[in-house]
Design a protein around this motif. Structure first.
Motif, PDB file in Angstrom:
ATOM      1  N   ASN A  90       0.850  -1.184   0.000  1.00 36.31           N
ATOM      2  CA  ASN A  90       0.000   0.000   0.000  1.00 36.31           C
ATOM      3  C   ASN A  90       0.887   1.235   0.000  1.00 36.31           C
ATOM      4  OD1 ASN A  90      -2.618  -1.207   0.190  1.00 36.31           O
ATOM      5  ND2 ASN A  90      -2.181  -1.703   2.326  1.00 36.31           N
TER       6      ASN A  90
ATOM      7  N   ALA B 209      -7.813   0.786   0.999  1.00 33.67           N
ATOM      8  CA  ALA B 209      -6.707   0.230   0.212  1.00 33.67           C
ATOM      9  C   ALA B 209      -6.178  -1.055   0.839  1.00 33.67           C
ATOM     10  CB  ALA B 209      -5.584   1.261   0.091  1.00 33.67           C
ATOM     11  N   GLN B 210      -6.111  -1.086   2.173  1.00 36.96           N
ATOM     12  CA  GLN B 210      -5.631  -2.278   2.856  1.00 36.96           C
ATOM     13  C   GLN B 210      -6.577  -3.456   2.647  1.00 36.96           C
ATOM     14  OE1 GLN B 210      -5.157  -1.847   7.108  1.00 36.96           O
ATOM     15  NE2 GLN B 210      -3.577  -3.405   7.162  1.00 36.96           N
TER      16      GLN B 210
END
Length: 284
Positions: free
Chosen positions: A39, A77-78
């Motif tokens: 990320n 995003a994770q």
């Protein structure tokens, strides 16, 4: 420390190809497989952008809201990365890899791989990432930087997986490609796959001697090997041979240390990478 096949995946269309070739390499090398997702969370808030006629209280409130938004983006995003890693792992298991692992990190891909490179036997990554322009001749900046930084073999792959059936080594008799011949000879990655060794240049005694050495090294190791010396410009000559012989994996030396910071326009390796539709194994 156990060296492993490491596959860098993201949300690009190359993830399927990365997963397929990584599983193939892991099985052929009998090496552990790990999927990596990084990320790259650049902070979105820029205090300099808020230096207008905003009152102090409003400015602090806005900064707080932007900070919360950054945090939410990072969480999304994770989670997206976690789902991609799960999908890649499931595909590898279907392909026969017993216990593929996954790892998720924050930071930049290049810095993360540089930190982890002692664990890497082979890195598999796509030609371009999810944010890259989709022009077929375009190279992703991550790939360029990774090739410059890492001192590990890198397998650059296309979007779709196809089991390699013929390998070509672009050979110039130099130190890197001589090591490449020796690596091909002993690596289980290419067991049972015919190897073509191609020199682009004149039919000289030295070139013929270099080619004979390469073919003998491969054949002594039990490989089916063919060789050719072809005159012409390097990049189009290699591509023509590749198409003529149905080569579906190319092995080349990567860039020299004198080109640390940027790609040199017109360099053979760069042009081959830009125009490649098959996987390319880059040796350091």
């Amino acid at each position: 420390m156990t060296e492993q096949v490491m596959a860098a995946i993201d949300g690009s269309t190359y993830s399927e190809g990365v997963s397929g070739y990584a599983a193939w390499a892991s099985l052929a090398l009998d090496a552990p497989l790990i999927f990596l997702h990084v990320n790259d969370n650049h902070p979105q808030t820029a205090e300099a952008d808020l230096t207008g006629n905003i009152g102090l209280g409003a400015r602090e409130h806005l900064l707080e809201e932007l900070s919360q938004l950054d945090e939410q983006r990072a969480k999304v995003a994770q989670e997206q990365g976690r789902l991609m890693l799960t999908a890649a792992k499931e595909r590898a298991v279907e392909d026969g890899v017993a216990e593929p692992a996954t790892r998720q990190r924050n930071g930049t891909l290049v810095e993360t791989l540089e930190e982890l490179q002692d664990e890497i036997r082979l890195l598999v990554m796509g030609k371009r990432g999810e944010m890259a322009h989709q022009d077929g001749d375009h190279l992703g900046t991550n790939l360029e930087r990774v090739v410059r930084t890492l001192h590990r073999p890198i397998l650059m792959v296309p979007e779709a997986y196809k089991t390699p059936e013929k390998v070509m080594l672009a050979f110039d008799g130099g130190k890197t490609t001589r090591k490449g011949v020796e690596m091909l000879a002993r690596s289980p990655l290419f067991d049972g796959i015919p190897v073509h060794v191609v020199i682009v240049g004149a039919e000289t005694g030295d070139n013929r001697s270099q080619l004979d050495w390469a073919l003998k090294t491969l054949r002594d190791a039990g490989h089916e090997a063919e060789g050719a010396i072809r005159a012409g410009e390097v990049e189009p000559t290699l591509h023509a041979y590749q198409e003529e012989q149905g080569i579906d994996l190319l092995v080349m030396g990567a860039y020299g240390h004198s080109r640390i910071r940027h790609l040199l326009v017109g360099s053979t390796t760069t042009e081959m990478l830009r125009k490649a539709t098959n996987p390319v194994l880059l040796l350091r």
